[in-house]
Structures are given as C-alpha cells and as structure tokens.
Write an enzyme that holds these catalytic residues in place. Structure first.
Site, PDB file in Angstrom:
ATOM      1  N   GLY A 127       0.808  -1.218   0.000  1.00 55.95           N
ATOM      2  CA  GLY A 127       0.000   0.000   0.000  1.00 55.95           C
ATOM      3  C   GLY A 127       0.838   1.263   0.000  1.00 55.95           C
ATOM      4  N   CYS A 128       2.142   1.111   0.141  1.00 54.04           N
ATOM      5  CA  CYS A 128       3.028   2.266   0.084  1.00 54.04           C
ATOM      6  C   CYS A 128       3.485   2.475  -1.360  1.00 54.04           C
ATOM      7  CB  CYS A 128       4.269   2.052   0.959  1.00 54.04           C
ATOM      8  SG  CYS A 128       3.943   2.133   2.711  1.00 54.04           S
ATOM      9  N   GLU A 129       3.500   3.712  -1.786  1.00 55.06           N
ATOM     10  CA  GLU A 129       3.983   4.047  -3.119  1.00 55.06           C
ATOM     11  C   GLU A 129       5.474   3.731  -3.216  1.00 55.06           C
ATOM     12  OE1 GLU A 129       4.646   8.314  -4.709  1.00 55.06           O
ATOM     13  OE2 GLU A 129       2.586   7.775  -5.209  1.00 55.06           O
ATOM     14  N   SER A 130       6.205   4.024  -2.170  1.00 60.23           N
ATOM     15  CA  SER A 130       7.628   3.724  -2.088  1.00 60.23           C
ATOM     16  C   SER A 130       7.796   2.378  -1.403  1.00 60.23           C
ATOM     17  CB  SER A 130       8.343   4.799  -1.271  1.00 60.23           C
ATOM     18  OG  SER A 130       8.079   6.066  -1.789  1.00 60.23           O
TER      19      SER A 130
END
Length: 151
Positions: free
Chosen positions: A63-66
């Site tokens: 769920g983290c872009e990074s």
C-alpha cells in the site's frame, strides 16, 4: 508481511533516542509546511537504516507508493519496531509513527489514531493522497503486529 522469513536480531529492537522524540517536537512547533517537511526529512536521517539482507519482499508494507519494510518484536508486553524506506520523506513519516508507537502496549497501539496524531502535528491535508494511503498502510501494519501473537 506479518512473519518475514528472516528477521533482525532482537537486540536491534530498542526504545528510540531522545533525539528522535525531540525531532517530532520540532515538527509540531514548525510554523509552515516547508519547515515541517524539512524536519520530517531530518527525522528520517536519524532512523538507522535496515541492513540490505532485511529489505525482503515479505517484510514490505503493501500500500506504500515507495518501498517500506517493517519488523516487529514484543518484549515484556511492549511492542518494538524496525522500519526503513527507500524514500526519504517516507522514512521521516515512519519515524513519526515509531515515536508514537515504539515501546507501547498492545492497548496503547490499538487505540492510536494516526489521523488525530497528524492533525496535532499540523500535517493533515499536507500529504498527497498516495502518501496518506501509504502512511495509513504503515499505521495499520503496526497495529496488525499487535494482533499477531506469534510474533
């Protein structure tokens, strides 16, 4: 994500330094978004990096872009975390979450309200939707570890 195959040594999980706690106070006291952003970046630099062998897919927070990695250890009913990210701003946001949750009890962490915390710090509405989603995913992962008694 809740049970990475290889985890850091329990000795690496410890209370956070006073310097990290003070960095969060500086963020709260900053008068504008640019100053807060700079302080978040500096906070990220204070977090020790994870060794490359612990940057595993099964420790990544979804769920983290990074890319962000999170590990958990329980000692005497208190929860400790190690985390890292490949993005400096995310690493600083991780630092904010760790200051709020490191060494806390299950009950304290499960009652933690990330939105209220970021409102208090003056960060609500300042982060992009993707950063907010990633931050929420990290906060949910921290809480999820308190529900996984096997860790």
């Amino acid at each position: 994500m809740l049970n990475p195959s290889t985890a850091p040594s329990p000795q690496l999980f410890s209370p956070l330094s006073d310097e990290l706690v003070e960095a969060v106070n500086l963020i709260e006291q900053a008068n504008n978004w640019q100053d807060k952003y700079r302080q978040i970046m500096l906070l990220g630099k204070l977090l020790p990096p994870l060794a490359p062998e612990f940057k595993q897919a099964d420790a990544q927070v979804k769920g983290c872009e990074s890319q962000a990695w999170l590990y958990h250890y329980t000692l005497n009913g208190r929860h400790f975390y190690l985390a890292d990210s490949d993005a400096r701003i995310v690493k600083g946001l991780i630092g904010l979450l760790l200051v709020a949750c490191q060494g806390k009890t299950t009950e304290q962490i499960q009652q933690f309200d990330v939105k209220q915390y970021f409102d208090r710090l003056g960060l609500s509405g300042q982060l992009s939707p993707s950063r907010t989603n990633g931050l929420t995913a990290l906060a949910q992962a921290i809480v999820a570890y308190t529900q996984d008694v096997g860790t």
